[in-house]
Write a protein that holds these residues in place. Sequence first.
Motif, PDB file in Angstrom:
ATOM      1  N   HIS A   2       0.841  -1.188   0.000  1.00 49.69           N
ATOM      2  CA  HIS A   2       0.000   0.000   0.000  1.00 49.69           C
ATOM      3  C   HIS A   2       0.878   1.242   0.000  1.00 49.69           C
ATOM      4  O   HIS A   2       1.738   1.402   0.861  1.00 49.69           O
ATOM      5  CB  HIS A   2      -0.894   0.008   1.239  1.00 49.69           C
ATOM      6  CG  HIS A   2      -1.838  -1.157   1.271  1.00 49.69           C
ATOM      7  ND1 HIS A   2      -3.042  -1.153   0.608  1.00 49.69           N
ATOM      8  CD2 HIS A   2      -1.742  -2.352   1.880  1.00 49.69           C
ATOM      9  CE1 HIS A   2      -3.646  -2.315   0.822  1.00 49.69           C
ATOM     10  NE2 HIS A   2      -2.863  -3.060   1.588  1.00 49.69           N
ATOM     11  N   GLN A   7      -4.318   3.731   3.851  1.00 52.70           N
ATOM     12  CA  GLN A   7      -4.845   2.460   3.333  1.00 52.70           C
ATOM     13  C   GLN A   7      -4.146   1.274   3.980  1.00 52.70           C
ATOM     14  O   GLN A   7      -4.770   0.261   4.306  1.00 52.70           O
ATOM     15  CB  GLN A   7      -4.651   2.423   1.814  1.00 52.70           C
ATOM     16  CG  GLN A   7      -5.609   3.333   1.070  1.00 52.70           C
ATOM     17  CD  GLN A   7      -5.380   3.272  -0.427  1.00 52.70           C
ATOM     18  OE1 GLN A   7      -4.540   2.517  -0.888  1.00 52.70           O
ATOM     19  NE2 GLN A   7      -6.112   4.093  -1.160  1.00 52.70           N
TER      20      GLN A   7
ATOM     21  N   GLU B  27     -13.359   4.077   8.929  1.00 55.59           N
ATOM     22  CA  GLU B  27     -12.907   4.448   7.580  1.00 55.59           C
ATOM     23  C   GLU B  27     -13.152   5.934   7.332  1.00 55.59           C
ATOM     24  O   GLU B  27     -12.304   6.630   6.740  1.00 55.59           O
ATOM     25  CB  GLU B  27     -13.656   3.607   6.548  1.00 55.59           C
ATOM     26  CG  GLU B  27     -13.037   2.246   6.334  1.00 55.59           C
ATOM     27  CD  GLU B  27     -13.743   1.478   5.238  1.00 55.59           C
ATOM     28  OE1 GLU B  27     -13.098   0.674   4.584  1.00 55.59           O
ATOM     29  OE2 GLU B  27     -14.969   1.701   5.045  1.00 55.59           O
TER      30      GLU B  27
END
Lengths: 185, 349
Positions: A2, A7, B27
């Motif tokens: 990544h 991420q 997230e």
Amino acid sequence: MHQNPHQAFLHAYEPLHSAFIRYCSTICYGIMDAEDLAHETILITLERYDDIREKEKLLGYMIAVANNVIRNKRRRLKFRGYLDEEAFKRLETKAPGPEVALDIHYLYQALRKLPEKQREAIILFEINGFSIKEISDMQGSSISATKTRLSRGRQKLKSLMEEKVSDRLVEAYITFLFTLTLECL
Amino acid sequence: MKHTLPLPETFSAISNLPLEVSYQQVEQWVARIPPGGAGLAFRSAFWRRWWIGGAGILAIVGVSLICGYYFARDREVPHQTLELLPELPPLNLPPEAPRQAAVVPQTRIPPPLNPVPSDAGIAGVDIRSFLPDPVPDLEKGGFEGFPGEAAPVDPVPLQEPFGRKFPFVEPMAHRDPEAWGLPEGWLTQGCCLAHYETGLTHRFSYEGHHAAYIRSKDSTAKGHVSLVHRIPAGVFAGEKVRLSARIMGYDLTQAAGLTLVAKNKRKTKVLARGRIDWPLPDATGDGWYAISMEWEVPNRAKYLEYGAFLEGGGYVFVDQVYLERVGDTPGQAPCACPGVQGTDFEILP
């Protein structure tokens, strides 16, 4: 591989999410919101994510960060007291019943009185379901030491809970007498 | 019978509770964080360092201020109210009383050739023409003696280490008081001493033949010099004393007057300071002024320094400087009793 550290972090964090949030919910009971604790811990972890050498021990790192945050928070709450009533109201909405909520409430309070390492081992073993080997890896100690912690933690927890139950019985008896007196009058 | 909570069931109930934070929420949190920083946590970590640094600087400044306060408190000096008396009360000094004066070779002080009468005043007269000429160049080796005389031998440093108050301390080796004709125990001290000169002059005196003087080599001098007599506090400690003198000034740019300082055992800490300024407006030199001050000497005083001072440029002449306890019985000689100190700067053969 990544490229973006965000991420990469999310990729490593995803399988640990459930265990981490449960751990946060348990240790922050009456001290702060689990959401706040998780948020702050994730931010701190993300800030230093590149510096973490062993990425596979991410959960252990985040638990240590959460413990530090809670320790700082408890130091400030020393002069204000714990927020148990608000936490219990929130717990009642999530628990299957009021009796279970009360049991969980007393268990959380008893867990708060355990030493940090014992509390961590008990939560990871009993609530998150990690094995003793995994817990010893996370805590950086031997398997026998982890077993000893678990054993002593359970014993202490039992004794604490017995005190709580006897308190509850006395409270219930007094309430019953009070109600009976009112009815007679 | 013991009642216990069902621990395993409670643990499993906790495990079955719904999660308070979903993964999607995490997230979103991560997506909101810019690549260069992580929001509040980063900023707080950043500012925390500055706060710690600022607190450290503040602590240092606070400690310095507290130390400075205690240091200054020890050096606190009460000021004396200025007093200019029209006429000095007569001192009962018997003529046969022995004088306090140093044994100075007569060759050092030339005899008065043409003394100026003290009551005539010096208005309109250039006072500089009466002083020894040429003026000793102190920066080039000190006092070289009067014309035709040898330089003083084996100078003794008399300047005290006064560096705490005056950062520019100069050695006073070239200022042997005997060479300048000052009585024993008289010192010159102050700041920028190279720009000043002290000594005895026979050109002016209130009574007799000599008076002490302080003069600046340059009228733009910025320092301050005091010509004082240092004595053990002795009987003066805890008493009210009177310092009196005849004083005359000329071309003064700042101030001149009498000074009285009490010092501790090490002669470094000023316990109290009395000071009286000579009136500045009358800088044309009308003549001698009788000037006096009364002052309480602290009990802790171990040494007293009394005399005249000059700040800035100009000339100041002083004569008949006496320090006495207020209320002493009259008739006591300056040196015969411990209650009176002073001199009229007369050189005895």
